[in-house]
Design a protein around this motif. Structure first.
Motif, PDB file in Angstrom:
ATOM      1  N   GLY A 164      -0.012   7.158   4.630  1.00 54.63           N
ATOM      2  CA  GLY A 164       1.355   6.659   4.482  1.00 54.63           C
ATOM      3  C   GLY A 164       2.147   6.760   5.773  1.00 54.63           C
ATOM      4  N   THR A 165       1.976   7.868   6.490  1.00 55.60           N
ATOM      5  CA  THR A 165       2.669   8.053   7.760  1.00 55.60           C
ATOM      6  C   THR A 165       2.237   6.981   8.761  1.00 55.60           C
ATOM      7  OG1 THR A 165       2.842  10.423   7.367  1.00 55.60           O
ATOM      8  CG2 THR A 165       3.091   9.698   9.628  1.00 55.60           C
ATOM      9  N   ALA A 166       0.942   6.685   8.812  1.00 61.14           N
ATOM     10  CA  ALA A 166       0.440   5.647   9.709  1.00 61.14           C
ATOM     11  C   ALA A 166       0.993   4.277   9.310  1.00 61.14           C
ATOM     12  CB  ALA A 166      -1.085   5.636   9.703  1.00 61.14           C
ATOM     13  N   LEU A 167       1.084   4.027   8.016  1.00 59.39           N
ATOM     14  CA  LEU A 167       1.628   2.759   7.543  1.00 59.39           C
ATOM     15  C   LEU A 167       3.102   2.616   7.926  1.00 59.39           C
ATOM     16  CD1 LEU A 167      -0.062   2.616   4.039  1.00 59.39           C
ATOM     17  CD2 LEU A 167      -0.420   0.979   5.892  1.00 59.39           C
ATOM     18  N   VAL A 168       3.855   3.699   7.784  1.00 57.21           N
ATOM     19  CA  VAL A 168       5.277   3.665   8.155  1.00 57.21           C
ATOM     20  C   VAL A 168       5.424   3.356   9.639  1.00 57.21           C
ATOM     21  CG1 VAL A 168       7.351   5.090   8.427  1.00 57.21           C
ATOM     22  CG2 VAL A 168       6.096   5.129   6.274  1.00 57.21           C
ATOM     23  N   ARG A 169       4.614   4.008  10.480  1.00 57.31           N
ATOM     24  CA  ARG A 169       4.667   3.742  11.921  1.00 57.31           C
ATOM     25  C   ARG A 169       4.354   2.272  12.203  1.00 57.31           C
ATOM     26  NH1 ARG A 169       2.213   8.950  12.611  1.00 57.31           N
ATOM     27  NH2 ARG A 169       0.189   7.947  12.613  1.00 57.31           N
ATOM     28  N   SER A 170       3.336   1.741  11.550  1.00 62.74           N
ATOM     29  CA  SER A 170       2.949   0.348  11.749  1.00 62.74           C
ATOM     30  C   SER A 170       4.070  -0.602  11.314  1.00 62.74           C
ATOM     31  CB  SER A 170       1.679   0.050  10.967  1.00 62.74           C
ATOM     32  OG  SER A 170       1.368  -1.319  11.029  1.00 62.74           O
TER      33      SER A 170
ATOM     34  N   GLU B 115       3.685  10.641  -6.570  1.00 62.64           N
ATOM     35  CA  GLU B 115       4.765  11.066  -7.468  1.00 62.64           C
ATOM     36  C   GLU B 115       4.232  11.584  -8.802  1.00 62.64           C
ATOM     37  OE1 GLU B 115       7.360   7.661  -7.636  1.00 62.64           O
ATOM     38  OE2 GLU B 115       8.710   8.540  -6.149  1.00 62.64           O
ATOM     39  N   ARG B 116       3.058  11.129  -9.194  1.00 64.88           N
ATOM     40  CA  ARG B 116       2.477  11.618 -10.453  1.00 64.88           C
ATOM     41  C   ARG B 116       2.128  13.098 -10.350  1.00 64.88           C
ATOM     42  NH1 ARG B 116      -0.097   6.316 -10.771  1.00 64.88           N
ATOM     43  NH2 ARG B 116      -1.968   7.139  -9.796  1.00 64.88           N
ATOM     44  N   GLY B 117       1.861  13.563  -9.139  1.00 64.83           N
ATOM     45  CA  GLY B 117       1.581  14.978  -8.924  1.00 64.83           C
ATOM     46  C   GLY B 117       0.262  15.457  -9.487  1.00 64.83           C
ATOM     47  N   GLU B 118      -0.681  14.573  -9.683  1.00 67.59           N
ATOM     48  CA  GLU B 118      -1.953  14.934 -10.304  1.00 67.59           C
ATOM     49  C   GLU B 118      -3.095  15.084  -9.297  1.00 67.59           C
ATOM     50  OE1 GLU B 118      -2.466  11.696 -13.003  1.00 67.59           O
ATOM     51  OE2 GLU B 118      -0.833  12.346 -14.306  1.00 67.59           O
ATOM     52  N   LEU B 119      -2.830  14.829  -8.002  1.00 73.99           N
ATOM     53  CA  LEU B 119      -3.889  14.856  -7.001  1.00 73.99           C
ATOM     54  C   LEU B 119      -4.124  16.259  -6.468  1.00 73.99           C
ATOM     55  CD1 LEU B 119      -2.827  11.770  -4.859  1.00 73.99           C
ATOM     56  CD2 LEU B 119      -4.640  11.866  -6.558  1.00 73.99           C
ATOM     57  N   PRO B 120      -5.351  16.547  -6.104  1.00 76.33           N
ATOM     58  CA  PRO B 120      -5.620  17.800  -5.404  1.00 76.33           C
ATOM     59  C   PRO B 120      -4.922  17.762  -4.041  1.00 76.33           C
ATOM     60  CG  PRO B 120      -7.679  16.698  -6.030  1.00 76.33           C
ATOM     61  CD  PRO B 120      -6.559  15.782  -6.362  1.00 76.33           C
TER      62      PRO B 120
ATOM     63  N   ARG C 283       0.836  -1.204   0.000  1.00 76.70           N
ATOM     64  CA  ARG C 283       0.000   0.000   0.000  1.00 76.70           C
ATOM     65  C   ARG C 283       0.873   1.257   0.000  1.00 76.70           C
ATOM     66  NH1 ARG C 283      -3.516   3.118  -1.994  1.00 76.70           N
ATOM     67  NH2 ARG C 283      -4.526   4.528  -0.527  1.00 76.70           N
ATOM     68  N   LEU C 284       1.958   1.243   0.766  1.00 77.22           N
ATOM     69  CA  LEU C 284       2.876   2.382   0.775  1.00 77.22           C
ATOM     70  C   LEU C 284       3.442   2.644  -0.618  1.00 77.22           C
ATOM     71  CD1 LEU C 284       4.977   2.101   4.041  1.00 77.22           C
ATOM     72  CD2 LEU C 284       3.782   4.120   3.212  1.00 77.22           C
ATOM     73  N   GLU C 285       3.810   1.582  -1.313  1.00 79.49           N
ATOM     74  CA  GLU C 285       4.324   1.728  -2.679  1.00 79.49           C
ATOM     75  C   GLU C 285       3.273   2.352  -3.593  1.00 79.49           C
ATOM     76  OE1 GLU C 285       5.634  -2.190  -3.722  1.00 79.49           O
ATOM     77  OE2 GLU C 285       7.349  -2.097  -2.365  1.00 79.49           O
ATOM     78  N   GLU C 286       2.016   1.926  -3.438  1.00 81.61           N
ATOM     79  CA  GLU C 286       0.931   2.498  -4.242  1.00 81.61           C
ATOM     80  C   GLU C 286       0.778   3.995  -3.955  1.00 81.61           C
ATOM     81  OE1 GLU C 286      -2.537   0.277  -3.131  1.00 81.61           O
ATOM     82  OE2 GLU C 286      -1.890  -1.537  -4.176  1.00 81.61           O
TER      83      GLU C 286
END
Length: 76
Positions: free
Chosen positions: A38-44, A22-27, A13-16
């Motif tokens: 992602g931060t929560a995933l890294v902590r886990s 990285e695409r930079g297309e999100l609001p 999920r972090l990779e996704e």
């Protein structure tokens, strides 16, 4: 993120999330939500790795040449 997520599932999920961001297309708002996830995933993942490290034992050769288990010690 739910606690029962496996390390491998969390890393996937972090990779996704990284690829999406990285695409930079999100609001901005959606980027912030993904960043928080992602931060929560890294902590886990870090917690799971720390727990795994505590379970590791090092095999050393005993005086009779047979393997002997010793607690893992951080050599760094």
């Amino acid at each position: 993120m739910e606690q029962s997520k496996s390390f491998e599932t969390a890393m996937k999920r972090l990779e996704e999330i990284v690829r999406t961001m990285e695409r930079g297309e999100l609001p901005l708002e959606e980027s912030l939500k993904l960043f928080e996830e992602g931060t929560a995933l890294v902590r886990s993942c870090t917690k799971q790795l720390d727990e795994a490290e505590m379970k590791i034992v090092k095999l050393m050769k005993g005086p009779d040449g047979e393997p002997v288990e010793q607690e893992f010690e951080d050599e760094a």
